[in-house]
Design an enzyme around this catalytic site. Structure first.
Site, PDB file in Angstrom:
ATOM      1  N   CYS A  54      -6.181  -4.017   6.436  1.00  0.00           N
ATOM      2  CA  CYS A  54      -5.697  -3.237   5.286  1.00  0.00           C
ATOM      3  C   CYS A  54      -4.212  -3.508   5.219  1.00  0.00           C
ATOM      4  O   CYS A  54      -3.514  -3.472   6.252  1.00  0.00           O
ATOM      5  CB  CYS A  54      -5.967  -1.749   5.501  1.00  0.00           C
ATOM      6  SG  CYS A  54      -5.063  -0.669   4.356  1.00  0.00           S
ATOM      7  N   CYS A  87      -4.523  -6.344  -1.496  1.00  0.00           N
ATOM      8  CA  CYS A  87      -5.279  -5.166  -1.077  1.00  0.00           C
ATOM      9  C   CYS A  87      -6.668  -5.647  -0.654  1.00  0.00           C
ATOM     10  O   CYS A  87      -7.399  -6.225  -1.474  1.00  0.00           O
ATOM     11  CB  CYS A  87      -5.373  -4.197  -2.250  1.00  0.00           C
ATOM     12  SG  CYS A  87      -6.372  -2.734  -1.931  1.00  0.00           S
TER      13      CYS A  87
HETATM   14  N1  DGL Z   1      -3.841  -1.591   1.120  1.00  0.00           N
HETATM   15  C1  DGL Z   1      -5.237  -1.318   0.872  1.00  0.00           C
HETATM   16  C2  DGL Z   1      -6.103  -2.361   1.612  1.00  0.00           C
HETATM   17  O1  DGL Z   1      -5.604  -3.429   1.948  1.00  0.00           O
HETATM   18  C3  DGL Z   1      -5.488   0.133   1.158  1.00  0.00           C
HETATM   19  C4  DGL Z   1      -6.668   0.695   0.488  1.00  0.00           C
HETATM   20  C5  DGL Z   1      -6.638   2.172   0.204  1.00  0.00           C
HETATM   21  O2  DGL Z   1      -5.913   2.586  -0.698  1.00  0.00           O
HETATM   22  O3  DGL Z   1      -7.414   2.887   0.843  1.00  0.00           O
HETATM   23  O4  DGL Z   1      -7.272  -2.188   1.841  1.00  0.00           O
END
Ligand code: DGL
Length: 261
Positions: free
Chosen positions: A187, A75
């Site tokens: 993301c 993440c």
């Molecule tokens: N998968 C997360 C990232 O890489 C998403 C973050 C979120 O929940 O807004 O930033």
């Protein structure tokens, strides 16, 4: 259980980190993986860094109860907010691998136009990202593009179709007219909408994510600490989610198997 036989822990605010896990299963096919998605608390990207840090530490404590030998923070948002403190607390007991927007390969394409970095509002406003920008801004024109709302669509399984394509068009159309050199998916949720992004962009524009680089780093760390599983078997993947709904678990396994990236 021998250390090398223990699973590798993966964590994300929701189902996004599955895009990184997918790459890991390919490259490290004999390892076992335990994935935890915090969909109940997603999105993280619009929360404060303190809140994201707190949620990330809770998730890591949960993964530790699964006996993990290494941790991948799959993440970008949680990496920005918590990786330094996570390493302070846990790096004596296991390697910790984070993820950041793959700006370097985008710059190295050396194409004309702007490098668009799609990411959460938090990732783009943290110091980690401004340091990354500083490294490359003399060589390229970089356009950070926060995408609030996109994670929510993906968490609902909306990765193709009118709604998500409408969202992406609104974000990308004006930039398209100015000329795009490459798009960086900063993301881990966004690789699941790569097909929809491709529909909007010309065929020749590279769309890059950080999964491969992150998994290669994981592999190097496993080798360095002599904890890489070298047994000749196919590993297993176990997925947990704070949402405790059948839908999110099924969607997670579906994206792991079929989600085209
Ligand atoms: N998968 C997360 C990232 O890489 C998403 C973050 C979120 O929940 O807004 O930033």
């Amino acid at each position: 259980m021998d250390l090398e036989d223990r699973p590798i822990g993966f964590f994300d605010s929701g189902i996004g980190g599955i895009s990184v896990l997918k790459e890991a299963v390919k490259i490290l096919s004999n390892e076992d993986f335990v994935y935890f998605g915090d969909s109940k608390m997603a999105p993280y990207g619009v929360k404060t860094a303190e809140e994201v840090k707190r949620l990330t530490f809770n998730a890591v404590e949960l993964l530790l109860t699964k006996n993990i030998k290494a941790l991948v923070v799959a993440c970008n948002t949680a990496t920005s907010a918590a990786i330094i403190d996570l390493r302070k607390k846990y790096s004596k007991s296991m390697p910790i691998i984070g993820i950041e927007p793959a700006l370097k390969p985008a710059v190295e394409f050396n194409r004309k136009g702007k490098i668009v970095i799609m990411a959460t509002t938090m990732t783009l406003s943290e110091r980690k990202f401004s340091n990354l920008m500083k490294k490359y801004e003399s060589r390229s024109s970089i356009e950070p593009l926060p995408c609030p709302g996109l994670v929510e669509l993906i968490e609902q399984g909306k990765i193709e179709g009118e709604e998500v394509e409408g969202y992406l068009k609104e974000k990308l159309n004006s930039l398209k007219d100015e000329g795009i050199a490459a798009v960086v998916l900063g993301c881990t949720h966004y690789p699941f909408v790569k097909k929809s992004i491709r529909k909007i962009l010309n065929e020749d524009i590279p769309i890059i994510d950080g999964s491969k680089g992150t998994v290669e780093q994981l592999k190097r760390q496993l080798v360095k600490y002599h904890i890489k599983n070298n047994k000749n078997k196919v590993g297993k993947v176990t997925i947990f989610n704070s949402m405790e709904s059948k839908f999110i678990i099924q969607l997670s396994y579906k994206l792991l198997k079929e989600g085209s990236i």
